[in-house]
Enzyme design. Structure first.
Site, PDB file in Angstrom:
ATOM      1  N   ASP A  12      21.656 -32.803  35.069  1.00  0.00           N
ATOM      2  CA  ASP A  12      21.943 -33.366  33.737  1.00  0.00           C
ATOM      3  C   ASP A  12      22.925 -32.489  32.967  1.00  0.00           C
ATOM      4  O   ASP A  12      22.736 -32.234  31.767  1.00  0.00           O
ATOM      5  CB  ASP A  12      20.657 -33.504  32.919  1.00  0.00           C
ATOM      6  CG  ASP A  12      19.602 -34.349  33.610  1.00  0.00           C
ATOM      7  OD1 ASP A  12      19.961 -35.234  34.401  1.00  0.00           O
ATOM      8  OD2 ASP A  12      18.400 -34.109  33.361  1.00  0.00           O
ATOM      9  N   GLN A  40      16.130 -25.224  31.752  1.00  0.00           N
ATOM     10  CA  GLN A  40      17.357 -25.633  31.074  1.00  0.00           C
ATOM     11  C   GLN A  40      17.997 -24.412  30.431  1.00  0.00           C
ATOM     12  O   GLN A  40      17.323 -23.650  29.736  1.00  0.00           O
ATOM     13  CB  GLN A  40      17.066 -26.692  30.004  1.00  0.00           C
ATOM     14  CG  GLN A  40      16.441 -27.970  30.532  1.00  0.00           C
ATOM     15  CD  GLN A  40      14.923 -27.919  30.599  1.00  0.00           C
ATOM     16  OE1 GLN A  40      14.320 -26.848  30.483  1.00  0.00           O
ATOM     17  NE2 GLN A  40      14.298 -29.068  30.774  1.00  0.00           N
ATOM     18  N   THR A  79      15.365 -25.995  24.751  1.00  0.00           N
ATOM     19  CA  THR A  79      16.650 -26.323  25.368  1.00  0.00           C
ATOM     20  C   THR A  79      17.816 -26.031  24.434  1.00  0.00           C
ATOM     21  O   THR A  79      18.737 -25.281  24.783  1.00  0.00           O
ATOM     22  CB  THR A  79      16.671 -27.797  25.810  1.00  0.00           C
ATOM     23  OG1 THR A  79      15.666 -28.008  26.795  1.00  0.00           O
ATOM     24  CG2 THR A  79      18.021 -28.163  26.408  1.00  0.00           C
TER      25      THR A  79
END
Length: 339
Positions: free
Chosen positions: A191, A141, A105
Site C-alpha cells: 500500500d 507501517q 501510521t
C-alpha cells in the site's frame, strides 16, 4: 537491505550531521541548511508565507514537520539531483515513544506537512525502518511522507520506504485537498501510495521492492480511501510501474475503507501508463477487507501498456470509455489550480 545500503547511492553515502540551528547564507526570504544544521529548525524560523528553505547536499537524519501556518513554503534541494539531499528517519507505526504510546501510521512519517501551497523539489524523503530489524513490532507501517493541505506540489522528489511510503491525506474529512506529484520516484511494498486526497501523479515512476516472503501478493502499489462525495481520488497518468520482485508478485491496488470513515468510496484511475511484469495481469486488484470488495469501488484503467497491463480477464480490469477518460485528467482533478 540494511540502513547503510538504503542510503548509500542515493546521497553519496552517510554524512554525520548535528542539530545546530544555524543558517549559512541567509538572504531575503530564503534560508540555507547545510550538513550539521537542521531542516526542522529552518522551518521553525520561517515567519509568514512565501519562504524558501534550500537544503544543501548531505543526509539529514531528522523528522520534519511543517505546520499549517507555514503557507506557500518551498523546501528544495540545492542541486537538481534528488539523490544529493536525503531527509531520513526510522519510526514505524508500532515504535514506542518515551511515554509508552506508539507513533501510529501518520505519526511515523519522516516528513509531515499540513501547509497549503507547499512545494517540495529536488530531494529524497526516506523512512529506513526495516521489519527484519524489529521482529517484535507488528505495526510495520513506516511512512516517508505524510502530506495534507491543498495545493501540495512535489517535483523531482524520491520517496523511499517499504510499507505505506506516501500517505496522501486531507486536512479534514469534509475537504478534498489537491496534491500534484510530477517526475517523482516512489518505491515500497505494501500500500505504498495511499490515502483520501485528490492526488495526481504525472510522469512518475513507481517501483515495487523484493520481499523475502513466500505468499503472494507481496504487496500493492495503491490503496485509495477517497471520500464518497469526492469525484476525484488518485490519478496516475503517463507514468510507469516497475518491480524488483518476480513476475506477478504484486497487485496494482486494493481499496482502503478506514474505520473512521466507513462511507469512503475509494477511487483510482491508472491511465496511459506502462505497467511492468511485476503486476499480476490476471488479478491486478484485491480486497483489504471482505466487507468492501474492490469490484464495488471506483477502480478504472485506460490505454495502459506493458506485460502487467494485458487484459486477460476483462471483468478483472475495468476500463474507462473514451468519454469517461476525458474527465480523468490532471486539469480535471486539479480544477483552478495549475501547478
Amino acid at each position: 537491505m540494511n540502513r547503510r545500503t538504503l542510503l548509500t547511492g542515493i546521497a553519496g553515502g552517510l554524512v554525520a550531521v548535528g542539530t545546530t540551528p544555524a543558517f549559512a547564507g541567509e538572504r531575503g526570504r530564503t534560508l540555507h541548511v547545510r550538513p550539521g544544521e537542521s531542516v526542522q529548525a529552518a522551518v521553525d524560523a520561517v515567519d509568514g508565507s512565501g519562504w524558501t528553505v534550500v537544503v544543501h547536499p548531505g543526509t539529514y537524519r531528522e523528522v520534519v514537520n511543517i505546520p499549517a501556518d507555514k503557507a506557500e513554503l518551498t523546501v528544495r534541494g540545492a542541486t537538481c539531483d534528488p539523490r544529493d539531499v536525503v531527509i531520513v528517519f526510522d519510526h514505524a507505526n508500532g515504535t514506542r515513544k518515551a511515554d509508552g504510546t506508539t507513533y501510529g501510521t501518520a505519526g511515523s512519517a519522516t516528513f509531515t506537512s499540513a501547509a497549503p501551497g507547499l512545494t517540495v523539489r529536488d530531494l529524497t524523503l526516506a523512512n529506513d525502518w526495516l521489519r527484519a530489524d524489529h521482529p517484535d513490532i507488528t505495526g510495520t507501517q513506516a511512512v516517508a511522507a505524510y502530506t495534507s493541505g491543498d495545493r501540495t506540489h512535489f517535483d523531482n522528489v524520491r520517496l523511499l520506504a517499504h510499507q505505506d511510503t506516501l500517505f496522501v491525506d486531507t486536512t479534514a474529512l469534509d475537504v478534498f485537498d489537491r496534491q500534484y506529484f510530477r517526475h517523482c520516484y516512489i518505491e515500497g511494498d505494501v500500500d505504498f501510495v495511499f490515502g483520501r486526497a485528490t492526488a495526481v501523479f504525472e510522469h512518475c515512476h513507481f517501483h515495487t521492492l523484493q520481499r523475502d516472503v513466500t505468499f503472494t501478493p507481496k504487496g500493492m502499489v495503491f490503496a485509495p480511501s477517497t471520500a464518497r462525495a469526492n469525484p476525484h481520488g488518485i490519478l496516475a497518468v503517463r507514468s510507469r510501474i516497475t518491480s524488483g520482485a518476480e513476475d506477478a508478485a504484486y497487485r496494482l491496488a486494493r481499496p482502503w475503507v478506514p474505520s473512521y470513515e466507513t462511507t469512503a468510496w475509494p477511487s483510482l484511475v491508472v491511465r496511459d501508463t506502462s505497467i511492468g511484469s511485476g503486476i499480476d495481469p490476471v488479478t491486478p486488484y484485491t480486497n483489504m477487507r471482505d466487507a468492501y470488495p474492490w469490484q464495488s469501488m471506483r477502480f478504472r484503467e485506460y490505454r495502459n501498456t506493458g506485460p502487467g497491463a494485458v487484459i486477460t480477464v476483462p471483468e478483472n480490469r475495468p476500463q474507462l470509455t473514451e468519454s469517461e477518460a476525458a474527465l480523468h485528467t490532471p486539469a480535471g482533478y486539479l480544477g483552478d489550480w495549475r501547478p
